[in-house]
Scaffold this motif. Sequence first.
Motif, PDB file in Angstrom:
ATOM      1  N   LEU A  40     -10.993  38.220  59.636  1.00 19.32           N
ATOM      2  CA  LEU A  40     -10.875  38.026  61.076  1.00 19.32           C
ATOM      3  C   LEU A  40      -9.719  37.122  61.476  1.00 19.32           C
ATOM      4  CD1 LEU A  40     -14.636  37.602  62.047  1.00 19.32           C
ATOM      5  CD2 LEU A  40     -13.212  39.639  62.324  1.00 19.32           C
ATOM      6  N   ILE A  41      -9.233  36.295  60.583  1.00 20.04           N
ATOM      7  CA  ILE A  41      -8.190  35.334  60.951  1.00 20.04           C
ATOM      8  C   ILE A  41      -6.793  35.918  60.740  1.00 20.04           C
ATOM      9  CG2 ILE A  41      -9.627  33.313  60.564  1.00 20.04           C
ATOM     10  CD1 ILE A  41      -8.340  32.946  57.853  1.00 20.04           C
ATOM     11  N   ALA A  42      -5.815  35.312  61.378  1.00 14.59           N
ATOM     12  CA  ALA A  42      -4.425  35.758  61.268  1.00 14.59           C
ATOM     13  C   ALA A  42      -3.868  35.382  59.899  1.00 14.59           C
ATOM     14  CB  ALA A  42      -3.586  35.114  62.372  1.00 14.59           C
ATOM     15  N   ASP A  43      -3.001  36.243  59.376  1.00 11.16           N
ATOM     16  CA  ASP A  43      -2.390  35.948  58.080  1.00 11.16           C
ATOM     17  C   ASP A  43      -0.923  35.575  58.226  1.00 11.16           C
ATOM     18  OD1 ASP A  43      -0.946  38.327  58.362  1.00 11.16           O
ATOM     19  OD2 ASP A  43      -2.219  39.442  57.005  1.00 11.16           O
ATOM     20  N   ARG A  44      -0.337  35.208  57.131  1.00  8.85           N
ATOM     21  CA  ARG A  44       1.035  34.695  57.125  1.00  8.85           C
ATOM     22  C   ARG A  44       2.051  35.733  57.571  1.00  8.85           C
ATOM     23  NH1 ARG A  44       2.957  33.845  51.611  1.00  8.85           N
ATOM     24  NH2 ARG A  44       0.792  33.280  51.428  1.00  8.85           N
ATOM     25  N   ASP A  45       1.909  36.984  57.119  1.00 10.23           N
ATOM     26  CA  ASP A  45       2.943  37.978  57.429  1.00 10.23           C
ATOM     27  C   ASP A  45       2.717  38.694  58.762  1.00 10.23           C
ATOM     28  OD1 ASP A  45       0.906  39.740  56.908  1.00 10.23           O
ATOM     29  OD2 ASP A  45       1.800  40.591  55.109  1.00 10.23           O
ATOM     30  N   SER A  75      -1.937  40.906  60.321  1.00 13.22           N
ATOM     31  CA  SER A  75      -3.200  40.761  61.027  1.00 13.22           C
ATOM     32  C   SER A  75      -3.015  39.664  62.059  1.00 13.22           C
ATOM     33  CB  SER A  75      -4.346  40.431  60.067  1.00 13.22           C
ATOM     34  OG  SER A  75      -4.197  39.149  59.537  1.00 13.22           O
ATOM     35  N   MET A  76      -3.710  39.793  63.155  1.00 13.90           N
ATOM     36  CA  MET A  76      -3.669  38.757  64.176  1.00 13.90           C
ATOM     37  C   MET A  76      -5.023  38.660  64.842  1.00 13.90           C
ATOM     38  SD  MET A  76      -0.938  40.276  66.892  1.00 13.90           S
ATOM     39  CE  MET A  76      -0.747  42.022  66.933  1.00 13.90           C
ATOM     40  N   ALA A  77      -5.257  37.515  65.423  1.00 16.39           N
ATOM     41  CA  ALA A  77      -6.511  37.279  66.132  1.00 16.39           C
ATOM     42  C   ALA A  77      -6.201  36.499  67.401  1.00 16.39           C
ATOM     43  CB  ALA A  77      -7.474  36.500  65.250  1.00 16.39           C
ATOM     44  N   ILE A  78      -6.924  36.829  68.449  1.00 22.23           N
ATOM     45  CA  ILE A  78      -6.792  36.090  69.701  1.00 22.23           C
ATOM     46  C   ILE A  78      -8.185  35.728  70.195  1.00 22.23           C
ATOM     47  CG2 ILE A  78      -4.599  37.116  70.389  1.00 22.23           C
ATOM     48  CD1 ILE A  78      -6.102  38.918  72.282  1.00 22.23           C
ATOM     49  N   VAL A  79      -8.246  34.637  70.905  1.00 21.51           N
ATOM     50  CA  VAL A  79      -9.518  34.189  71.468  1.00 21.51           C
ATOM     51  C   VAL A  79      -9.373  33.984  72.965  1.00 21.51           C
ATOM     52  CG1 VAL A  79     -10.432  33.101  69.380  1.00 21.51           C
ATOM     53  CG2 VAL A  79      -9.014  31.761  70.934  1.00 21.51           C
ATOM     54  N   ALA A  80     -10.494  34.101  73.633  1.00 17.57           N
ATOM     55  CA  ALA A  80     -10.604  33.714  75.033  1.00 17.57           C
ATOM     56  C   ALA A  80     -11.444  32.441  75.052  1.00 17.57           C
ATOM     57  CB  ALA A  80     -11.275  34.809  75.856  1.00 17.57           C
ATOM     58  N   GLU A  81     -10.900  31.392  75.697  1.00 20.38           N
ATOM     59  CA  GLU A  81     -11.588  30.110  75.755  1.00 20.38           C
ATOM     60  C   GLU A  81     -11.800  29.718  77.214  1.00 20.38           C
ATOM     61  OE1 GLU A  81      -9.865  27.884  71.812  1.00 20.38           O
ATOM     62  OE2 GLU A  81      -8.574  27.937  73.585  1.00 20.38           O
ATOM     63  N   GLY A 126     -14.591  33.792  89.969  1.00 24.12           N
ATOM     64  CA  GLY A 126     -14.176  32.400  90.003  1.00 24.12           C
ATOM     65  C   GLY A 126     -14.005  31.770  88.634  1.00 24.12           C
ATOM     66  N   LYS A 127     -14.413  32.446  87.584  1.00 23.80           N
ATOM     67  CA  LYS A 127     -14.271  31.895  86.241  1.00 23.80           C
ATOM     68  C   LYS A 127     -12.845  32.091  85.742  1.00 23.80           C
ATOM     69  CE  LYS A 127     -19.077  32.315  84.844  1.00 23.80           C
ATOM     70  NZ  LYS A 127     -20.004  32.858  83.842  1.00 23.80           N
ATOM     71  N   GLN A 128     -12.497  31.273  84.781  1.00 26.61           N
ATOM     72  CA  GLN A 128     -11.152  31.292  84.217  1.00 26.61           C
ATOM     73  C   GLN A 128     -11.269  31.160  82.702  1.00 26.61           C
ATOM     74  OE1 GLN A 128      -8.692  28.163  85.770  1.00 26.61           O
ATOM     75  NE2 GLN A 128      -7.326  28.205  84.035  1.00 26.61           N
ATOM     76  N   VAL A 129     -10.423  31.889  81.974  1.00 23.13           N
ATOM     77  CA  VAL A 129     -10.332  31.723  80.526  1.00 23.13           C
ATOM     78  C   VAL A 129      -8.866  31.590  80.146  1.00 23.13           C
ATOM     79  CG1 VAL A 129     -12.458  32.994  79.993  1.00 23.13           C
ATOM     80  CG2 VAL A 129     -10.258  34.195  79.980  1.00 23.13           C
ATOM     81  N   ARG A 130      -8.659  30.952  79.023  1.00 23.12           N
ATOM     82  CA  ARG A 130      -7.322  30.895  78.431  1.00 23.12           C
ATOM     83  C   ARG A 130      -7.341  31.825  77.226  1.00 23.12           C
ATOM     84  NH1 ARG A 130      -4.235  26.852  74.645  1.00 23.12           N
ATOM     85  NH2 ARG A 130      -6.316  26.476  73.862  1.00 23.12           N
ATOM     86  N   ILE A 131      -6.422  32.748  77.192  1.00 26.00           N
ATOM     87  CA  ILE A 131      -6.307  33.661  76.064  1.00 26.00           C
ATOM     88  C   ILE A 131      -5.139  33.179  75.220  1.00 26.00           C
ATOM     89  CG2 ILE A 131      -5.794  36.021  75.350  1.00 26.00           C
ATOM     90  CD1 ILE A 131      -7.332  36.992  77.746  1.00 26.00           C
ATOM     91  N   ARG A 132      -5.420  32.981  73.922  1.00 21.08           N
ATOM     92  CA  ARG A 132      -4.366  32.482  73.038  1.00 21.08           C
ATOM     93  C   ARG A 132      -4.491  33.111  71.658  1.00 21.08           C
ATOM     94  NH1 ARG A 132      -5.591  28.686  69.147  1.00 21.08           N
ATOM     95  NH2 ARG A 132      -7.703  27.842  69.244  1.00 21.08           N
ATOM     96  N   PHE A 133      -3.368  33.152  70.977  1.00 22.35           N
ATOM     97  CA  PHE A 133      -3.318  33.655  69.616  1.00 22.35           C
ATOM     98  C   PHE A 133      -3.742  32.553  68.667  1.00 22.35           C
ATOM     99  CE2 PHE A 133      -1.043  36.739  71.859  1.00 22.35           C
ATOM    100  CZ  PHE A 133      -1.043  37.895  71.106  1.00 22.35           C
ATOM    101  N   LEU A 134      -4.542  32.892  67.683  1.00 24.43           N
ATOM    102  CA  LEU A 134      -4.904  31.925  66.661  1.00 24.43           C
ATOM    103  C   LEU A 134      -3.719  31.730  65.720  1.00 24.43           C
ATOM    104  CD1 LEU A 134      -8.557  32.933  65.681  1.00 24.43           C
ATOM    105  CD2 LEU A 134      -7.800  31.192  67.279  1.00 24.43           C
ATOM    106  N   ARG A 139     -11.626  27.725  62.949  1.00 20.49           N
ATOM    107  CA  ARG A 139     -12.595  26.961  63.746  1.00 20.49           C
ATOM    108  C   ARG A 139     -13.129  27.742  64.950  1.00 20.49           C
ATOM    109  NH1 ARG A 139     -12.228  25.074  68.288  1.00 20.49           N
ATOM    110  NH2 ARG A 139      -9.967  25.167  68.325  1.00 20.49           N
ATOM    111  N   PRO A 140     -12.262  28.389  65.753  1.00 17.78           N
ATOM    112  CA  PRO A 140     -12.790  29.111  66.917  1.00 17.78           C
ATOM    113  C   PRO A 140     -13.763  30.243  66.535  1.00 17.78           C
ATOM    114  CG  PRO A 140     -10.441  28.743  67.164  1.00 17.78           C
ATOM    115  CD  PRO A 140     -10.789  28.369  65.757  1.00 17.78           C
ATOM    116  N   ILE A 141     -13.499  30.905  65.429  1.00 21.85           N
ATOM    117  CA  ILE A 141     -14.390  31.982  64.993  1.00 21.85           C
ATOM    118  C   ILE A 141     -15.733  31.399  64.574  1.00 21.85           C
ATOM    119  CG2 ILE A 141     -14.703  33.860  63.338  1.00 21.85           C
ATOM    120  CD1 ILE A 141     -11.560  34.008  63.269  1.00 21.85           C
ATOM    121  N   ARG A 142     -15.696  30.302  63.830  1.00 24.81           N
ATOM    122  CA  ARG A 142     -16.935  29.637  63.412  1.00 24.81           C
ATOM    123  C   ARG A 142     -17.734  29.145  64.626  1.00 24.81           C
ATOM    124  NH1 ARG A 142     -17.012  28.694  57.912  1.00 24.81           N
ATOM    125  NH2 ARG A 142     -14.990  28.780  56.874  1.00 24.81           N
ATOM    126  N   GLU A 143     -17.038  28.673  65.660  1.00 23.91           N
ATOM    127  CA  GLU A 143     -17.719  28.185  66.865  1.00 23.91           C
ATOM    128  C   GLU A 143     -18.338  29.331  67.669  1.00 23.91           C
ATOM    129  OE1 GLU A 143     -14.963  25.805  69.082  1.00 23.91           O
ATOM    130  OE2 GLU A 143     -14.918  24.232  67.543  1.00 23.91           O
TER     131      GLU A 143
END
Length: 175
Positions: A65-70, A73-79, A18-26, A32-36
């Motif tokens: 851990l964070i996404a870069d300009r080119d 690297s990429m990062a995604i979070v589940a919220e 029954g739980k739900q998460v939103r998966i999104r690219f940083l 902020r999400p990584i620090r949290e």
Amino acid sequence: MATGQLSEDSDNVFFSNGKQVRIRFLEQGEDRPIRELWPHLSPRTRYLRFLSILSSLPDSLLCRLIADRDRRSMAIVAEHETGGTPIVVGLANLGAVDDESAEVGLVVRDDWQRQHVGTELARTMMLAAERRGIRRFIGHVLTENVAMRRLLKKIGVVVSAKPDGNVQEIAFVRR
């Protein structure tokens, strides 16, 4: 088990409990999400993911851990939204080693482990990487990290494993 399709923007994933998460690219440089997430990882979880307990989040690690300009690297979070506020429950990140290989990492906060969040994060990351030409993934996994070994069997096919003490460098492709 989760249901739903994932795109590269953000998507909701629904679980059988029954739980739900939103998966999104940083976004580029979004930290902020990584620090949290950090304070919600037990010393054991930090050790299994980062091969060290790390009582605080070093800036040098945060930068990796964070996404870069080119987009090498990429990062995604589940919220998970609770009371109108999203809380970060998981993080997957990838850093390209070359044009076809990338080093990957994954962590889920303790109270959300064993609910398939890691599986959804891993699948999303691998599909996004494949759209960029990455076909081979590399992870450094402690021999005692049984949960990650199970996850790898579910999502990938191991093509090589190089032991170095109690850590294995595991190369795999998507199943």
